[in-house]
Design a protein around this motif. Structure first.
Motif, mmCIF file in Angstrom:
data_model
loop_
_atom_site.group_PDB
_atom_site.id
_atom_site.type_symbol
_atom_site.label_atom_id
_atom_site.label_comp_id
_atom_site.label_asym_id
_atom_site.label_seq_id
_atom_site.Cartn_x
_atom_site.Cartn_y
_atom_site.Cartn_z
ATOM 1 N N LEU A 136 0.844 -1.269 0.245
ATOM 2 C CA LEU A 136 0.265 -0.208 0.127
ATOM 3 C C LEU A 136 0.920 1.593 -0.074
ATOM 4 O O LEU A 136 0.823 2.154 -0.542
ATOM 5 N N TRP A 137 1.945 1.394 0.648
ATOM 6 C CA TRP A 137 2.836 2.594 0.871
ATOM 7 C C TRP A 137 3.197 2.145 -0.208
ATOM 8 O O TRP A 137 3.564 3.554 -1.201
ATOM 9 N N HIS A 138 4.198 1.215 -0.930
ATOM 10 C CA HIS A 138 4.830 1.730 -1.915
ATOM 11 C C HIS A 138 3.492 2.165 -3.791
ATOM 12 O O HIS A 138 4.368 2.896 -4.474
ATOM 13 N N ASN A 139 2.799 2.020 -3.638
ATOM 14 C CA ASN A 139 1.559 2.164 -4.472
ATOM 15 C C ASN A 139 1.248 3.603 -4.319
ATOM 16 O O ASN A 139 0.783 4.315 -5.242
ATOM 17 N N LEU A 140 1.354 4.048 -2.704
ATOM 18 C CA LEU A 140 0.884 5.223 -2.913
ATOM 19 C C LEU A 140 1.458 6.184 -2.686
ATOM 20 O O LEU A 140 1.220 7.534 -3.505
ATOM 21 N N LYS A 141 2.926 5.408 -3.501
ATOM 22 C CA LYS A 141 3.179 6.652 -3.358
ATOM 23 C C LYS A 141 3.512 7.698 -4.740
ATOM 24 O O LYS A 141 3.754 8.904 -4.740
ATOM 25 N N CYS A 171 -9.612 2.686 1.457
ATOM 26 C CA CYS A 171 -9.629 2.983 2.509
ATOM 27 C C CYS A 171 -7.976 4.152 2.604
ATOM 28 O O CYS A 171 -8.443 5.387 3.298
ATOM 29 N N VAL A 172 -6.864 3.419 1.701
ATOM 30 C CA VAL A 172 -5.648 4.827 2.306
ATOM 31 C C VAL A 172 -5.779 6.016 1.348
ATOM 32 O O VAL A 172 -5.638 6.514 1.878
#
Lengths: 253, 245
Positions: A49-54, A221-222
């Protein structure tokens, strides 16, 4: 404190109802995963999720800056020229009626698979609220102030820069806040149309295809969390940049 | 030959189009007046008699429908202070200088001594919302003064203030006007204010406005509200307004 606790309580109540419904109704977790499932996915997939949020966050931020800048310029141009305003306002409205799912693939065909079509989609969605709110703020500038500037021998440009534009800044922020929320959806649609291989839109596509609904909900959610953060940052920035607006409304009450 | 008056109205009329095709509203009809250099003329009249229209004609914000009108360049001090909320007091006062292209620091240096004279020392960096009503009007007056125009047009400058502050501000303005000889047209609905501040008091009729009395104020400045000349003139002005029985 109250401003933090109240929305938190509202979210908890909503999650409670959701959890209860998911447990009692016996609906398949493929149709509606429970908040606990989503929470577990959020924790387990936090790396992905973090990797793809960036990349998505970068697209959104760039897109909003681009959209707000274009929106501000368009509003200024339309303010200064009644001819331009009358001629193009209907076109601007029409530009918002074009469904993004139809437009986005075309933009990819025209502009390639890179960052550009995604930015254009976000900017297209975000510039409009900025134009509308900025224009109405410009139209609401106190006419007596404009008269005053005339008696001080201020020309069109001086009046615009010294009086109209600062008066309209609250409108720019109001538009940007609306745009911030729209931009998140636009980013998703842009990523999906461009066939990106990273970003939350990509993650959402993949997880839905694999019927990993808890993971798909976690991406949403993110994304929603990011929209809230963006909105809050703009509110904070507005208070910093336009202290007189906040003061006059809080003391006027 | 007498010097040319700075302001000359000859039979000036101004009518506004009615709302939604209603009857046109005559604001001023056949108004004539002369204001000589250095004079302070107070114009007093009932609400809606076209006082603001008169000032806007002087400032060139409106054109007359008929009649001849000539005025030296005039700066307007509006009824509401209309300070820009995002600028500190010093930059609000310096607005006219900035519009003329004076750099910010130079403009601030030019304004600084005036803050002392106007009792605003220490409030240079205050935003308008941090100032009292009387202070805001002083900053607004300073902005008008620094526009560097021969004529100052003051539109009910103290109408929005409470009674005590208004009395203080009237005394303050009387002192400032005694020091700096400027040509001033002061519009007010307060007869006493007109008599205290003006060299001449022009009384306007209800709409459409005309000058119905032109009273010269005797007595040295500063005047006090209980001076015999002030009391007598106030009575004459009220009579011209049709108020006193």
């Amino acid at each position: 404190m109250r401003r933090l606790l109240l929305p938190l309580a509202a979210i908890l109540v909503l999650l409670g109802i959701w959890q209860l419904y998911a447990g009692v109704s016996g609906v398949s977790s493929l149709v509606l995963p429970s908040p606990v499932d989503v929470g577990r996915a959020l924790v387990e997939d936090r790396g992905a999720l973090w990797h793809n949020l960036k990349p998505t966050a970068a697209e959104i931020l760039l897109g909003i800056v681009l959209g707000a800048a274009v929106g501000l310029l368009v509003a200024v141009a339309l303010r200064l020229s009644a001819l331009a305003r009358e001629a193009t306002y209907p076109l601007l409205v029409a530009s918002q009626a074009i469904p993004i799912p139809i437009l986005a693939p075309l933009l990819v065909v025209w502009l390639g698979f890179g960052l550009l079509p995604k930015l254009v989609v976000i900017a297209l969605v975000t510039f409009f609220p900025v134009v509308v709110t900025t224009l109405s703020a410009l139209a609401a500038v106190d006419p007596d102030l404009i008269k005053l500037m005339r008696t001080l021998d201020a020309g069109r440009w001086q009046t615009f820069v010294r009086v109209e534009l600062p008066s309209a800044l609250p409108g720019v922020f109001a538009g940007a806040k609306v745009a911030a929320v729209f931009s998140v959806i636009a980013a998703l649609l842009g990523e999906q149309a461009a066939g990106s291989n990273s970003g939350l839109g990509y993650l959402l596509t993949v997880t839905v295809q694999n019927l990993e609904m808890s993971e798909a909900f976690a991406s949403v959610c993110v994304l929603a969390g990011f929209a809230i953060v963006l909105f809050a940052l703009l509110t904070l920035l507005e208070r910093r940049a336009l202290p007189w607006v906040h003061r006059s409304t809080s003391t006027g009450a | 030959m007498a010097p040319l008056p700075l302001i000359a109205f000859d039979g000036v009329s101004r009518t506004f189009a009615g709302r939604r095709g209603g009857e046109p509203v005559p604001a001023l009809r056949d108004l004539s007046l002369r204001v000589a250099e250095g004079e302070t003329v107070a114009v007093v009249g009932p609400s809606g008699c076209g006082k603001t229209t008169l000032l806007e004609l002087i400032c060139g914000l409106q054109r007359p429908d008929s009649g001849a009108l000539r005025s030296a360049p005039a700066a307007l001090m509006p009824q509401r202070d209309l300070l820009l909320p995002w600028l500190p007091a010093v930059d609000n006062a310096a607005l006219a200088l900035r519009v003329r292209g004076v750099a910010r620091d130079a403009a601030r240096r030019e304004v600084a001594p005036w803050f002392e004279r106007f009792g605003l020392s220490g409030f240079e960096t205050a935003r308008p919302h941090e100032l009292s009503g009387g202070m805001r009007q002083r900053v607004s007056f300073l902005r008008t003064l620094l526009a560097g125009k021969p004529v100052l047009s003051l539109d009910e400058p103290f109408a929005a203030l409470d009674a005590i502050t208004r009395a203080e501000m009237q005394a303050w303005l009387a002192r400032i006007l005694a020091e700096a000889t400027r040509t001033v047209v002061l519009v007010t609905h307060d007869v006493e204010e007109a008599v205290l501040l003006g060299d001449r008091v022009l009384v306007m009729s209800p709409r459409p406005g005309r000058i119905v009395a032109d009273l010269t104020v005797q007595g040295d400045r500063p005047r006090h509200r209980n001076d015999a000349a002030v009391v007598e003139l106030r009575a004459r002005a009220l009579e011209a307004l049709g108020v006193a029985a």
